[in-house]
Motif scaffolding. Structure first.
Motif, PDB file in Angstrom:
ATOM      1  N   SER A  13       5.168  -0.783  -1.999  1.00 33.06           N
ATOM      2  CA  SER A  13       3.908  -0.748  -1.250  1.00 33.06           C
ATOM      3  C   SER A  13       3.242   0.624  -1.211  1.00 33.06           C
ATOM      4  O   SER A  13       2.030   0.715  -0.983  1.00 33.06           O
ATOM      5  N   VAL A  16       0.907   0.598  -4.161  1.00 37.41           N
ATOM      6  CA  VAL A  16      -0.202  -0.334  -3.895  1.00 37.41           C
ATOM      7  C   VAL A  16      -1.171   0.299  -2.893  1.00 37.41           C
ATOM      8  O   VAL A  16      -2.394   0.210  -3.046  1.00 37.41           O
ATOM      9  N   TRP A  70       4.852  -6.858   3.871  1.00 37.04           N
ATOM     10  CA  TRP A  70       5.793  -6.443   2.819  1.00 37.04           C
ATOM     11  C   TRP A  70       7.237  -6.691   3.227  1.00 37.04           C
ATOM     12  O   TRP A  70       8.137  -6.556   2.395  1.00 37.04           O
ATOM     13  N   SER A 195       6.030   0.200 -10.093  1.00 34.24           N
ATOM     14  CA  SER A 195       5.172  -0.171  -8.954  1.00 34.24           C
ATOM     15  C   SER A 195       3.693   0.130  -9.227  1.00 34.24           C
ATOM     16  O   SER A 195       2.809  -0.576  -8.714  1.00 34.24           O
ATOM     17  N   ALA A 199       0.855  -2.641  -8.814  1.00 36.09           N
ATOM     18  CA  ALA A 199      -0.299  -2.371  -7.936  1.00 36.09           C
ATOM     19  C   ALA A 199      -1.614  -2.831  -8.571  1.00 36.09           C
ATOM     20  O   ALA A 199      -2.501  -3.332  -7.876  1.00 36.09           O
ATOM     21  N   PHE A 202      -1.731  -6.554  -8.107  1.00 33.93           N
ATOM     22  CA  PHE A 202      -1.777  -6.942  -6.698  1.00 33.93           C
ATOM     23  C   PHE A 202      -3.138  -6.650  -6.062  1.00 33.93           C
ATOM     24  O   PHE A 202      -3.707  -7.494  -5.360  1.00 33.93           O
ATOM     25  N   THR A 203      -3.668  -5.455  -6.301  1.00 27.70           N
ATOM     26  CA  THR A 203      -4.935  -5.103  -5.635  1.00 27.70           C
ATOM     27  C   THR A 203      -6.080  -6.002  -6.119  1.00 27.70           C
ATOM     28  O   THR A 203      -7.052  -6.200  -5.391  1.00 27.70           O
TER      29      THR A 203
END
Ligand SMILES: NC(=O)c1ccc[n+]([C@@H]2O[C@H](COP(=O)([O-])OP(=O)(O)OC[C@H]3O[C@@H](n4cnc5c(N)ncnc54)[C@H](OP(=O)(O)O)[C@@H]3O)[C@@H](O)[C@H]2O)c1
Length: 340
Positions: A13, A16, A70, A195, A199, A202-203
């Motif tokens: 996270s 992200v 999360w 990650s 990200a 995910f975003t």
């Protein structure tokens, strides 16, 4: 967009959060503030999500475009979030796990419609139960759920199958030339995702008009054998991997006898037979369809160098656990004895 992350300073996270801020999102974190991670632009609400009364007071005046939890692991966490955020958010993201997918696997290509079943790992069964709770709340109450299933994803963790994640034990072992355990013959296929790549996918889902009620996995398309993963890690550490290959069943059987560390008991059965020892190929068509700009670009051989640089930038991160070493040594000794 005004977005809340419950957590937000973790291994996945943090990346992200940084990208969300870069994209102009008005980002809030709700966490206890124990992790000293600085992300410029984030507004932090301090609180413990398990203390519902305390956080409901702190959150009362807010409305959100998206809430991402999360750190939800049990259906009760989803029920609590429903009480906290129903009619207060346009999207609610549950972070599940790709370990929910069918084990033993019947087809190696994993899509979001692969059945969910994992008899080996209670962590995955709990995530499946959370997904079911999410789907029920969506169907019956219009709770605007989106499910995201990361597979092994790394940045400030070292993504191996046996050894360590949050610490430096496996690298220290490699540097000292000690044997490291590789399950099976090391040729089963696996994917690790940085990650920063996760990200990007995910975003793209935050604020997306069409994703409510859907589930997505987000992984790299780079397919490696476990031998290659350990070789890349050793190379990034400037050393060589002294691998000892041990059948997965043997590791699980020996680990079951160990009751003095969390890696013992049933953990290895879940972690290996329920996840990392199973050859799978993630089909990322769905996330690429909904978020066309998503493309993972960080090969493991590069990403792991960044991770080791992060560990080595601060000696307090380079923790070596004597009991993790003892765990690996115990299994290796049992295997060598059995071979004799
Ligand atoms: N990494 C992987 O390979 C992988 C694979 C599959 C699924 N997942 C899923 O990904 C999620 C983990 O994401 P992550 O790596 O970003 O998180 P993480 O590394 O577990 O970080 C935890 C975050 O939550 C906060 N936190 C912990 N306990 C809290 C509490 N009681 N109240 C409020 N905040 C709390 C922490 O900050 P404070 O300590 O300061 O409160 C931190 O911000 C999990 O749901 C996991 O199942 C991960």
């Amino acid at each position: 967009m005004k977005v809340l992350f419950i957590g937000g300073t973790g291994n996945i996270s943090t990346a992200v959060s940084r990208l969300a801020i870069e994209k102009g999102i008005d980002l809030y974190h709700l966490n206890r503030g124990t992790r000293k991670v600085e992300i410029k632009g984030v507004k932090t609400i301090h609180g413990d999500i398990s203390n519902e009364q305390e956080v409901s007071g702190a959150l009362e005046k807010h409305q959100w475009d998206a809430v991402v939890n999360w750190i939800a692991f049990k259906p009760a966490d989803i029920e609590r979030d429903f009480r906290l955020f129903h009619k207060k958010t346009k999207q609610y993201f549950f972070i599940s796990s790709a370990s929910v997918y069918q084990k033993p696997v019947f087809h190696p290509v994993i899509t979001e419609s692969t059945p969910l079943k994992n008899p080996y790992w209670d962590y995955s069964r709990d995530k499946i139960a959370c997904e079911e709770k999410c789907n029920q709340l969506y169907r019956e109450h219009d709770f605007p759920v989106v499910i995201v299933r990361p597979s092994l994803t790394y940045d400030t963790e070292i993504p191996v199958a046996i050894g360590s994640w949050n610490d430096y034990t496996i690298v220290d072992r490699m540097k000292k030339g000690k044997p490291i355990i590789v399950h099976g013959d090391g040729t089963s296929l696996w994917t690790v995702t940085h990650s920063d790549d996760f990200a990007k996918g995910f975003t793209g889902l935050l604020g997306h008009q069409q994703v409510i009620g859907h589930a997505f996995h987000i992984t790299s398309d780079e397919l490696l054998t476990w031998n290659q993963i350990y070789e890349a890690l050793a190379n990034a550490a400037g050393t060589e991997a002294n691998m000892i290959h041990i059948p997965t069943d043997f590791i699980c059987k020996e680990a079951k006898k160990i009751d003095w560390i969390w890696m013992g008991g049933n953990f290895m059965e879940g972690n290996l037979k329920g996840d990392k020892a199973v050859s799978v190929i993630f089909d990322n068509t769905k996330i690429k369809t909904f978020v066309p700009e998503f493309k993972a670009t960080i090969p493991f051989s590069e990403g792991i160098k960044r991770t080791l640089q992060w560990f080595e930038a601060d000696k307090s991160r380079m923790v070596v656990h004597a009991d993790y070493n003892r765990f690996m040594d115990t299994i290796i000794a049992a295997y060598e004895k059995a071979l004799k």
